[in-house]
Design a protein around this motif. Sequence first.
Motif, PDB file in Angstrom:
ATOM      1  N   PRO A 290       0.837  -1.204   0.000  1.00  0.00           N
ATOM      2  CA  PRO A 290       0.000   0.000   0.000  1.00  0.00           C
ATOM      3  C   PRO A 290       0.872   1.254   0.000  1.00  0.00           C
ATOM      4  O   PRO A 290       1.947   1.260   0.603  1.00  0.00           O
ATOM      5  N   MET A 291       0.406   2.290  -0.689  1.00  0.00           N
ATOM      6  CA  MET A 291       1.194   3.526  -0.804  1.00  0.00           C
ATOM      7  C   MET A 291       0.594   4.644   0.056  1.00  0.00           C
ATOM      8  O   MET A 291       1.296   5.531   0.498  1.00  0.00           O
ATOM      9  N   VAL A 292      -0.712   4.637   0.210  1.00  0.00           N
ATOM     10  CA  VAL A 292      -1.394   5.734   0.898  1.00  0.00           C
ATOM     11  C   VAL A 292      -2.167   5.159   2.080  1.00  0.00           C
ATOM     12  O   VAL A 292      -2.827   4.128   1.942  1.00  0.00           O
ATOM     13  N   PHE A 293      -2.078   5.818   3.231  1.00  0.00           N
ATOM     14  CA  PHE A 293      -2.777   5.332   4.429  1.00  0.00           C
ATOM     15  C   PHE A 293      -3.749   6.398   4.920  1.00  0.00           C
ATOM     16  O   PHE A 293      -3.452   7.584   4.879  1.00  0.00           O
ATOM     17  N   ALA A 294      -4.923   5.946   5.391  1.00  0.00           N
ATOM     18  CA  ALA A 294      -5.882   6.888   5.976  1.00  0.00           C
ATOM     19  C   ALA A 294      -6.687   6.150   7.027  1.00  0.00           C
ATOM     20  O   ALA A 294      -6.842   4.928   6.957  1.00  0.00           O
ATOM     21  N   GLY A 295      -7.194   6.893   8.002  1.00  0.00           N
ATOM     22  CA  GLY A 295      -8.043   6.276   9.026  1.00  0.00           C
ATOM     23  C   GLY A 295      -9.491   6.318   8.579  1.00  0.00           C
ATOM     24  O   GLY A 295      -9.956   7.344   8.078  1.00  0.00           O
ATOM     25  N   LEU A 296     -10.207   5.195   8.713  1.00  0.00           N
ATOM     26  CA  LEU A 296     -11.658   5.175   8.441  1.00  0.00           C
ATOM     27  C   LEU A 296     -12.370   4.959   9.772  1.00  0.00           C
ATOM     28  O   LEU A 296     -12.108   3.970  10.464  1.00  0.00           O
ATOM     29  N   TYR A 297     -13.273   5.872  10.117  1.00  0.00           N
ATOM     30  CA  TYR A 297     -14.008   5.768  11.387  1.00  0.00           C
ATOM     31  C   TYR A 297     -15.504   5.796  11.119  1.00  0.00           C
ATOM     32  O   TYR A 297     -15.955   6.590  10.282  1.00  0.00           O
ATOM     33  N   PRO A 298     -16.282   4.947  11.822  1.00  0.00           N
ATOM     34  CA  PRO A 298     -17.736   5.014  11.636  1.00  0.00           C
ATOM     35  C   PRO A 298     -18.283   6.296  12.259  1.00  0.00           C
ATOM     36  O   PRO A 298     -17.769   6.759  13.282  1.00  0.00           O
ATOM     37  N   VAL A 299     -19.324   6.879  11.628  1.00  0.00           N
ATOM     38  CA  VAL A 299     -19.916   8.108  12.165  1.00  0.00           C
ATOM     39  C   VAL A 299     -20.568   7.800  13.518  1.00  0.00           C
ATOM     40  O   VAL A 299     -20.428   8.539  14.481  1.00  0.00           O
ATOM     41  N   GLU A 300     -21.278   6.668  13.591  1.00  0.00           N
ATOM     42  CA  GLU A 300     -21.862   6.225  14.866  1.00  0.00           C
ATOM     43  C   GLU A 300     -20.927   5.181  15.474  1.00  0.00           C
ATOM     44  O   GLU A 300     -20.555   4.222  14.809  1.00  0.00           O
ATOM     45  N   THR A 301     -20.580   5.362  16.758  1.00  0.00           N
ATOM     46  CA  THR A 301     -19.607   4.457  17.390  1.00  0.00           C
ATOM     47  C   THR A 301     -20.051   2.995  17.366  1.00  0.00           C
ATOM     48  O   THR A 301     -19.239   2.091  17.203  1.00  0.00           O
ATOM     49  N   GLU A 302     -21.375   2.757  17.491  1.00  0.00           N
ATOM     50  CA  GLU A 302     -21.825   1.352  17.548  1.00  0.00           C
ATOM     51  C   GLU A 302     -21.700   0.631  16.212  1.00  0.00           C
ATOM     52  O   GLU A 302     -21.900  -0.578  16.142  1.00  0.00           O
ATOM     53  N   ASP A 303     -21.359   1.371  15.122  1.00  0.00           N
ATOM     54  CA  ASP A 303     -21.199   0.731  13.812  1.00  0.00           C
ATOM     55  C   ASP A 303     -19.804   0.136  13.606  1.00  0.00           C
ATOM     56  O   ASP A 303     -19.470  -0.312  12.508  1.00  0.00           O
ATOM     57  N   PHE A 304     -18.953   0.164  14.659  1.00  0.00           N
ATOM     58  CA  PHE A 304     -17.566  -0.293  14.506  1.00  0.00           C
ATOM     59  C   PHE A 304     -17.484  -1.731  13.984  1.00  0.00           C
ATOM     60  O   PHE A 304     -16.759  -2.023  13.034  1.00  0.00           O
ATOM     61  N   GLU A 305     -18.267  -2.641  14.587  1.00  0.00           N
ATOM     62  CA  GLU A 305     -18.210  -4.046  14.158  1.00  0.00           C
ATOM     63  C   GLU A 305     -18.743  -4.215  12.736  1.00  0.00           C
ATOM     64  O   GLU A 305     -18.233  -5.018  11.964  1.00  0.00           O
ATOM     65  N   ASN A 306     -19.784  -3.423  12.387  1.00  0.00           N
ATOM     66  CA  ASN A 306     -20.321  -3.478  11.012  1.00  0.00           C
ATOM     67  C   ASN A 306     -19.264  -3.042  10.008  1.00  0.00           C
ATOM     68  O   ASN A 306     -19.147  -3.602   8.918  1.00  0.00           O
ATOM     69  N   LEU A 307     -18.488  -2.022  10.397  1.00  0.00           N
ATOM     70  CA  LEU A 307     -17.434  -1.525   9.496  1.00  0.00           C
ATOM     71  C   LEU A 307     -16.368  -2.604   9.306  1.00  0.00           C
ATOM     72  O   LEU A 307     -15.892  -2.825   8.193  1.00  0.00           O
ATOM     73  N   ARG A 308     -16.030  -3.304  10.392  1.00  0.00           N
ATOM     74  CA  ARG A 308     -15.037  -4.393  10.286  1.00  0.00           C
ATOM     75  C   ARG A 308     -15.529  -5.462   9.302  1.00  0.00           C
ATOM     76  O   ARG A 308     -14.806  -5.909   8.416  1.00  0.00           O
ATOM     77  N   THR A 309     -16.808  -5.872   9.452  1.00  0.00           N
ATOM     78  CA  THR A 309     -17.369  -6.906   8.578  1.00  0.00           C
ATOM     79  C   THR A 309     -17.359  -6.432   7.125  1.00  0.00           C
ATOM     80  O   THR A 309     -17.001  -7.184   6.216  1.00  0.00           O
ATOM     81  N   SER A 310     -17.739  -5.158   6.913  1.00  0.00           N
ATOM     82  CA  SER A 310     -17.774  -4.608   5.549  1.00  0.00           C
ATOM     83  C   SER A 310     -16.387  -4.613   4.923  1.00  0.00           C
ATOM     84  O   SER A 310     -16.215  -4.988   3.755  1.00  0.00           O
ATOM     85  N   LEU A 311     -15.370  -4.215   5.707  1.00  0.00           N
ATOM     86  CA  LEU A 311     -14.001  -4.189   5.171  1.00  0.00           C
ATOM     87  C   LEU A 311     -13.507  -5.601   4.864  1.00  0.00           C
ATOM     88  O   LEU A 311     -12.817  -5.823   3.871  1.00  0.00           O
ATOM     89  N   GLU A 312     -13.883  -6.575   5.715  1.00  0.00           N
ATOM     90  CA  GLU A 312     -13.465  -7.965   5.457  1.00  0.00           C
ATOM     91  C   GLU A 312     -14.082  -8.477   4.164  1.00  0.00           C
ATOM     92  O   GLU A 312     -13.436  -9.161   3.378  1.00  0.00           O
ATOM     93  N   LYS A 313     -15.358  -8.141   3.925  1.00  0.00           N
ATOM     94  CA  LYS A 313     -16.016  -8.584   2.689  1.00  0.00           C
ATOM     95  C   LYS A 313     -15.407  -7.903   1.473  1.00  0.00           C
ATOM     96  O   LYS A 313     -15.235  -8.516   0.423  1.00  0.00           O
TER      97      LYS A 313
END
Length: 593
Positions: A290-313
Motif C-alpha cells: 500500500p502507498m497511501v494510508f488513511a483512518g476510516l471511522y464510523p460516524v456512529e460508534t456502535e457501527d464499529f463491528e459493522n465496518l469491520r465486517t464490511s471491510l473484510e467482505k
Amino acid sequence: MKNIRNFCIIAHIDHGKSTLADRLLERTQTIKVTEGQMLDDMDLERERGITIKSHAIQMDYTQDGQHYTLNLIDTPGHVDFSYEVSRSIAACEGCLLLVDSTQGVQAQTISNLYMAIEHDLEIIPVLSKCDMVNSMPEEVEDEIIELLGCKREDIIRASGKTGEGVDNILRAIIEKVPAPVGDENAPLQAMIFDSVFNPFRGIIAYYKIINGSLHSGEEVVFVNTGQRYIADEIGVLKMELSARKELHCGDVGYIVSGIKMATEVKVGDTITSVAKPCEKAIAGFEEVKPMVFAGLYPVETEDFENLRTSLEKLQLNDASLTFSPESSVALGFGFRCGFLGLLHMDIIQERLDREFNMNVITTVPNVSYNVYDKHLNMLEVHNPAGMPDATDVDHIEEPYIRASIITKTDYIGSIMTLCLNKRGELVKQEYVSGDRVEIHYDMPLAEIVIDFYDKLKSISKGYASFDYHPIEFRPSRLVKLDILLNGEPVDALSTLTHVDNATNFGRRMCEKLKELLPRQQFDIAIQAAIGAKIIARETVKQLRKDVTAKCYGGDISRKRKLLEKQKRGKKRMKQIGNVEVPQKAFLAVLKLD
C-alpha cells in the motif's frame, strides 16, 4: 498449443479498451453484446467509465479453415492498479497498444508499453476512435512511429463504436502474436494473474499454465504461501465459467478449491502439483505494497463491528486493501487502511457506501515513513500519532516517486512551478513529438497524495497526463505538526510535513478551522504546534449574552454584580467545556488551497 493466442489490451485511461473488447467478443460470436462494456461488471466501473478489475475471457475464432483459441485479458488503465497490469502482461505473448486518435500518446500509454517491452511481448499498434470528427490519425501515427519505431502500414486504424478495423486486428493477432511455448511433460507451473470472490464457492483464482498440465481433483500447492488445496473444479473463462477435465500448457483458466481468505491467493504466485512439484517458482512475484494510508471511522460508534465486517467482505474482492484497528481520542475506534493510491481509496469509500451502506469519516491521507532512532533501529510509521518523541529520532526517510508528465509545450512553465512547489527535482525533459513534451520529476509521494492531480489537470486545461512509480526512500527534514483546541491535541488533525512548509501550513490550518468551528459560550483557542513550540494561533470568540439588559436605572453595583456572576459561570464552563469538531474540518485539510 500452436493455435492458442494469449493477448491483452493496454492503453491510457479512457482510450477505448473495453469498447474494443466488446467488438472483439461480438465478431468472434462469443456473446451477444446487449450494452456497452460487457467485461466491466461493477456499477461503479460503468458509471465512471473506468476498468477497476482486470477481466479475462476466451474466444473461439476460425481463419482460413484453421480453428484458433484467443484468450483476451482486459487490464485496468489507472496507475494505482499497475501491479495487476504487469501480472496480466506476464501471462500474455502479445498485446494491442491502443492509442486514442483524438488525444495521442499519453503518460500511461508509455509506462504500460515499457512494461510490455520488458516482458518481450509482440506489440500491435492500434489507433482507436477513428470515426470521431476531431480525430487526427496522421499526427498520432507519427507519434506511434517515433515511440515504437514501427512502419506506418503496421498501425491498424479502428473504431470500437462502429467496428471498423476489427477483422484486421483479429488477423494481426493470429499472424503476429506467437503461440505460447512450454513443455507439456514438465512438472506443473502456472502463474496466478487475478482472483475473484464468489459468495458460494470462495476465492476463484485465474492463472496461465506455463509448463505441464492440470487435472481436475489433483492436489496442488501455491508456492509463495505454501498452502495446499484440492482442485475441485478447473476450466476456462468464457462469459460464464466453463468446466473442463484437464487444462494443458499455454491454457488460461480458473481453479475452484474452496479458498476462504483473499490473503491466501496472491497475484503473481505459482501453482504447482504436490505429487510432482516444479523446481522453482515463476520469477516476478512481489507483495503489493500500500502507498497511501488513511483512518476510516464510523460516524456512529456502535457501527464499529459493522465496518469491520464490511471491510473484510471488501477485502475478499480486493486483496490489495489492508486494514488494522486503531483508536483516536477525537474519533473513537476505527481502522487504519492502506490503499494503492488515491483513486483506490476513493473507490473503497464509494463501495463501502453503496454496497454496505456504511457512512464513514476519513482522516487526512498520508504515506508510510521510515523513522530511525538514535541507535539506528528502524520503525515504520503509517500514522502521525505513532511518531516517537522528537528527542529519540535520529532521522526520517520518506518515499520518493519518479513522476512522468506528458503535456503540451504551452503549459511547461506552470507545471514546473507546481512540481517545484511540491519539492520536485527535475530529472529530464524530452520531446515526444512536435508540441508535446515529457517531463520527469523525482518527488516525495506525500506531496502528490492530496491534491496534486487536480491542480495538474486545472493548470493544463485537462491536457497533461500523469504517471508515477515508487523509486526509493530518502532522508528528509520532517516534523510533526499538532493542532491544539484549548490546549488539547486533536490527533485526527495531526500531520507530518516538511520543515520549510510547516509554519505556513500551520497558519493556514488555524485560519481555516476558525471559519469552520461553531462559536461556543467560551473562547476557543486554536493553535498549531511543533513539539512544545506554538507556531500559529487563532481564537474563536465566545458567544455573549447581555445579562445587564434587564437593569434600567439604579446603582452601577447592580450591573457589576450580574457581570461578576456571568464571569464566574463562564470560568466554570471553560474548565469542563469541550469542543465539537464538525466533519467539514477534517476535509478542510485536504482543500487548504
